[in-house]
Scaffold this motif. Structure first.
Motif, PDB file in Angstrom:
ATOM      1  N   ALA A 522       0.778  -1.155  -0.078  1.00 13.63           N
ATOM      2  CA  ALA A 522       0.179  -0.084   0.005  1.00 13.63           C
ATOM      3  C   ALA A 522       0.910   1.318   0.122  1.00 13.63           C
ATOM      4  CB  ALA A 522      -1.067  -0.149   1.245  1.00 13.63           C
ATOM      5  N   ASN A 523       1.837   1.233   0.417  1.00 13.28           N
ATOM      6  CA  ASN A 523       2.876   2.401   0.701  1.00 13.28           C
ATOM      7  C   ASN A 523       3.498   2.655  -0.365  1.00 13.28           C
ATOM      8  OD1 ASN A 523       1.978   3.143   3.436  1.00 13.28           O
ATOM      9  ND2 ASN A 523       3.690   2.172   4.487  1.00 13.28           N
ATOM     10  N   ALA A 524       3.751   1.816  -1.385  1.00  6.56           N
ATOM     11  CA  ALA A 524       4.250   1.718  -2.689  1.00  6.56           C
ATOM     12  C   ALA A 524       3.626   3.120  -3.509  1.00  6.56           C
ATOM     13  CB  ALA A 524       4.455   0.703  -3.332  1.00  6.56           C
ATOM     14  N   VAL A 525       2.455   3.323  -3.016  1.00 10.21           N
ATOM     15  CA  VAL A 525       1.353   4.197  -4.121  1.00 10.21           C
ATOM     16  C   VAL A 525       1.902   5.604  -4.046  1.00 10.21           C
ATOM     17  CG1 VAL A 525      -0.708   5.196  -4.404  1.00 10.21           C
ATOM     18  CG2 VAL A 525      -0.557   2.563  -3.884  1.00 10.21           C
ATOM     19  N   PRO A 526       2.384   6.230  -2.763  1.00  7.96           N
ATOM     20  CA  PRO A 526       2.858   7.483  -2.853  1.00  7.96           C
ATOM     21  C   PRO A 526       4.271   7.609  -3.820  1.00  7.96           C
ATOM     22  CG  PRO A 526       2.163   7.218  -0.585  1.00  7.96           C
ATOM     23  CD  PRO A 526       1.849   5.862  -1.325  1.00  7.96           C
ATOM     24  N   GLY A 527       5.085   6.308  -3.351  1.00  3.29           N
ATOM     25  CA  GLY A 527       6.044   6.222  -4.414  1.00  3.29           C
ATOM     26  C   GLY A 527       5.899   6.447  -5.844  1.00  3.29           C
ATOM     27  N   PHE A 590      12.962  13.771   2.708  1.00  4.15           N
ATOM     28  CA  PHE A 590      12.473  12.859   3.199  1.00  4.15           C
ATOM     29  C   PHE A 590      11.964  11.513   2.200  1.00  4.15           C
ATOM     30  CE2 PHE A 590       8.795  10.406   5.119  1.00  4.15           C
ATOM     31  CZ  PHE A 590       9.490   9.927   6.360  1.00  4.15           C
ATOM     32  N   ALA A 591      11.277  12.005   1.216  1.00  2.00           N
ATOM     33  CA  ALA A 591      10.526  11.149   0.182  1.00  2.00           C
ATOM     34  C   ALA A 591      11.642  10.507  -0.506  1.00  2.00           C
ATOM     35  CB  ALA A 591       9.804  11.830  -0.797  1.00  2.00           C
ATOM     36  N   MET A 596      13.607   5.761  -2.167  1.00  2.00           N
ATOM     37  CA  MET A 596      14.514   5.281  -3.082  1.00  2.00           C
ATOM     38  C   MET A 596      15.762   4.352  -2.208  1.00  2.00           C
ATOM     39  SD  MET A 596      16.036   8.734  -4.622  1.00  2.00           S
ATOM     40  CE  MET A 596      17.335   8.055  -5.357  1.00  2.00           C
ATOM     41  N   ALA A 597      15.599   4.086  -0.662  1.00  2.88           N
ATOM     42  CA  ALA A 597      16.104   3.392  -0.090  1.00  2.88           C
ATOM     43  C   ALA A 597      15.433   1.934   0.272  1.00  2.88           C
ATOM     44  CB  ALA A 597      16.382   3.891   1.429  1.00  2.88           C
TER      45      ALA A 597
END
Length: 799
Positions: A522-527, A590-591, A596-597
């Motif tokens: 789910a948190n890959a969506v902002p990325g 921060f993003a 990227m990490a």
């Protein structure tokens, strides 16, 4: 039907407004005449027998008619009244002096004619000066084009010769020895280097190859010099034919002057090329003069671009001058019609109308001829005889506004509001904003949403700036040197803002749905949203304002590599915007660290926030915009030798010091550092306020007719300026929040930080309008409506 006065005010060239006919003033004088005649008629009707009535009666009696009334009496009275005036007008026509006629009229009519004469003289003088300047620029530009054509032809001929020689040498097994260059060729090569050699080839190769290059370069130099001489460039010190015979026929050049292709070092590549040229000129074995001209293909390409830009600027100047002429002729025609209708001074009007028709701005056709010549030359040399391509460069037109953009703005805005309401309801039901909510989710959402929200807010305020600049007729495209056919309009900026926010909130809603469904990714969506945004920014296809995106990236490159690039208005204007977007840069940090990490897979956001490298990088990011802006000021000081640029750099240095002290206070909150924060931040704030009000906005002009402001104001309401000064003062003091220890929870702290960042962007958008207003008024004061392009071929004097 639109009144001519409104049409005239909307059509005049803003930068030349002071040189146009003051139509409003002349119209007011006509109204004075009308009011004076109406009052005189009222007095005559109220007083019974008036002087005009007595004059009519006297006229009737003088022609020998009795006291009896006749239907022809009014006609005879009018003939008797106007008979002497017609005779006087005939005498004036014979004498040809209109000033006598002015003296014979009443006070208001005389005032009008005197004012009209002053306006005519003003228009004539300005037109003559602009015409002389443009004609001189056109003559110089045509000479430059001839030189460029000759140099390109010579280089092309020698390139073909070299290719033919190379093919012949490739077929043969052995190469015949190259004869050493004659003294004449060696000396002539001192002043114009090889047109075919690149800077690197000057120091490479064997001795024979270098001798061959010098021999060929000398031949190119002789031909280029001959071409320059044919186009009127004189070489002082050249021996005549008699001296050449005494010298054994050797043409030895001892030139105290030389001609070079002068390309401004506006970027690191050109600067490095100029340094390389000087090194090559100094280190050449044949003893070349460091001031020698360096001719090669790359510089010829730059010269061709400069000449093309100069032709475009010249054509725009000619078009503006033609518009200036036609508008003033029309204004004089309209106001004279009003004057003769009110005053009945037909003779004076005819004389003044003839004077207008005989004026240079009305009769001169030199501008029309030069405009046609410029168009034909540009069509031939830069457009391949394609008229559509030529006019695309010479007379670019801004695309017409369509209702589709307005519709899309409304659609995206409504969608954003709906999705935001849905997201707020889902977030409230999920309890993620509660004090015991998901901290990792809040960290990610806060940074990503704040980053795009601040960008969208800045785009929205830029759209407001564009709308206000257009409403007040501030030519931002000329100030920023933007092409009118690709420049953004306020509707485009609003569309960008609405579409960004709609996409971001849609991504957040999808992310929240996936999170509630238990999806691990789910948190890959902002990325993915960040990757999509970066891909759209660098997209090479002509979608979503490609020219604007490329212009933005070019300006950002110039800023980041300051002071190696020449500083233009758009560059330091954008750098000023970045000084207000430091929170945005920290969100981007921060993003980048989080996504990227690969930290989003396990949500360990502390990996970035607790890292010492992360904290040090945040410290550097807080400095970067001020550092870039200070470097730009230093570059401008080196080029312009303006001490104000050093003072401006000092303002950004003081801001860097204040930011460093506040950063230290956050780490070590002791009373000592609190006082240091107060002292450094207060000093920097006073410095910034002074520069905002006095230098950037032009306020506090001594002896100004507008208290604490300047003489020329575009907005009619002075209270707006005072309110803006107070607003700028209050928002400049937002740093005081860092000293106050307000006890609030984590979510409230985030909300406060986002609000302060938004207020700073609002302050910057508010600052933008007055900064460009002041720049526009400076252009108006100098009648600067066309940019000046430096010409590449120039003559240098050497000892």
């Amino acid at each position: 039907m639109v009144k001519f006065s409104r049409e005239y005010e909307a059509s005049i060239i803003p930068e030349w407004k002071g040189a146009f006919v003051d139509y409003k003033c002349l119209k007011k004088l006509v109204k004075k005449i009308k009011v004076a005649r109406r009052d005189a008629d009222d007095d005559s009707s109220a007083g019974g027998s008036s002087p005009e009535t007595a004059a009519l009666a006297a006229g009737v009696e003088s022609v020998g008619y009795g006291a009896g009334f006749s239907m022809l009496d009014p006609v005879r009275a009018l003939a008797a009244r106007f008979g002497p005036r017609v005779q006087a007008s005939t005498d004036d026509e014979e004498s040809g002096d209109s000033r006598e006629l002015v003296r014979s009229t009443d006070k208001h009519e005389r005032e009008f004619l005197e004012k009209a004469d002053e306006e005519l003289e003003k228009v004539n003088t300005f037109y003559a000066s602009q015409e002389t300047e443009l004609l001189g620029r056109g003559e110089a530009l045509i000479d430059q084009l001839r030189i460029l054509a000759d140099v390109k032809r010579i280089l092309a001929d020698h390139a073909a010769t070299r290719r033919a020689r190379g093919s012949l040498l490739g077929r043969s097994r052995s190469m015949p020895p190259v004869a050493p260059p004659s003294p004449a060729l060696s000396n002539s090569g001192r002043y114009l280097l090889s047109g075919l050699a690149t800077p690197q080839s000057m120091s490479d190769g064997s001795v024979e190859q270098q001798q061959a290059q010098m021999t060929e370069g000398a031949a190119v130099a002789d031909e280029v010099m001959a071409a320059l001489e044919r186009n009127g460039v004189s070489f002082v010190g050249l021996p005549g034919k008699k001296d050449a015979k005494k010298d054994g026929g050797n043409r030895r050049l001892q030139l105290p002057s030389t001609v070079r292709i002068d390309i401004p070092a506006s970027n690191p590549g050109r600067a490095a090329l100029k340094v390389w040229e000087e090194l090559v000129n100094v280190l050449r074995k044949d003893g070349a003069d460091p001031a020698a001209a360096f001719v090669h293909r790359k510089k010829v390409q730059h010269a061709e671009k400069n000449i093309r830009d100069a032709f475009m600027a010249l054509y725009r100047g000619l078009e503006l001058l033609k518009k200036f002429s036609s508008l003033n002729v029309k204004a004089f025609t309209k106001i004279l019609k009003k004057f003769v209708k009110v005053s009945e001074q037909q003779r004076a009007t005819d004389l003044f109308s003839q004077k207008v028709k005989r004026s240079s701005f009305s009769t001169s056709d030199k501008v029309l001829q030069l405009s046609d010549e410029v168009e034909s030359l540009f069509l031939k040399h830069f457009a391949g005889n394609d008229r559509m391509v030529a006019m695309k460069y010479l007379n670019p037109q801004q695309p017409k506004n369509t209702h589709m953009i307005t519709f899309l703005v409304g659609l995206f805005t409504g969608t954003f509001v709906s999705l935001f309401i849905i997201y707020a309801i889902l977030a409230h039901v999920s309890g993620i904003f509660a004090s015991a909510g998901n901290t990792a989710y809040m960290e990610v959402v806060y940074h990503v949403f704040s980053m795009f929200a601040l960008i969208s807010l800045h785009c929205f305020l830029y759209g407001c700036n564009l709308f206000m600049w257009k409403s007040t007729r501030i030519n931002q495209n000329f100030i920023f040197d933007f092409a009118p056919n690709t420049a953004l309009t306020h509707r485009d900026a609003f569309l960008m803002s609405a579409s960004i926010m709609c996409t971001v909130v849609a991504a957040l809603v999808i992310n929240l749905f996936l999170r509630n469904a238990g999806a691990s990714y789910a948190n890959a969506v902002p990325g993915g949203l960040i990757v999509l945004s970066a891909g759209l920014l660098f997209c090479p296809f002509n979608v979503f304002y490609r020219s604007t995106r490329y212009c933005f990236m070019r300006i950002m490159r110039n800023i980041m590599f300051s002071p190696f690039y020449k500083v233009l208005m758009a560059d330091f204007f954008m750098a000023d915007q970045l000084t207000s977007q430091i929170p945005l840069l920290r969100h981007m940090e921060f993003a980048a660290c989080y996504f990227m990490a690969g930290s989003f897979r396990a949500n360990p956001y502390e990996t970035c926030t607790n890292s010492q490298q992360y904290k040090h990088l945040a410290y550097v990011i807080s400095f970067l915009p001020y550092y870039w802006r200070a470097m730009q000021c230093l570059r401008r000081y080196i080029e312009e030798h303006d001490i104000n640029q050093l003072a401006n750099a000092g303002k950004y240095v003081s801001a860097m010091v204040a930011a460093a002290v506040r950063f230290k206070y956050n780490v070590t909150p002791t009373p000592f550092w609190m006082w240091m924060v107060l002292i450094s931040s207060s000093g920097a704030t006073v410095y910034q306020l002074y520069w905002d009000f006095v230098k950037d906005w032009g306020f506090f002009t001594p002896k100004s007719k507008n208290l604490w402001l300047r003489d020329d104001l575009i907005l009619k309401n002075k209270f707006t300026y005072y309110l803006s000064m107070m607003l700028n003062l209050v928002l400049r003091l937002a740093w005081a929040q860092s000293v106050m220890k307000i006890r609030i929870n984590k979510n409230e702290t985030r909300l406060l930080d986002f609000s302060l960042a938004s207020l700073e962007i609002i302050r910057r958008g508010h600052w933008n309008f007055y900064r460009l207003e002041n720049e526009h008024l400076n252009n108006v004061g100098k009648f600067r409506a066309v940019k000046t392009v430096p010409l590449p071929f120039r003559e240098l004097e050497t000892d």
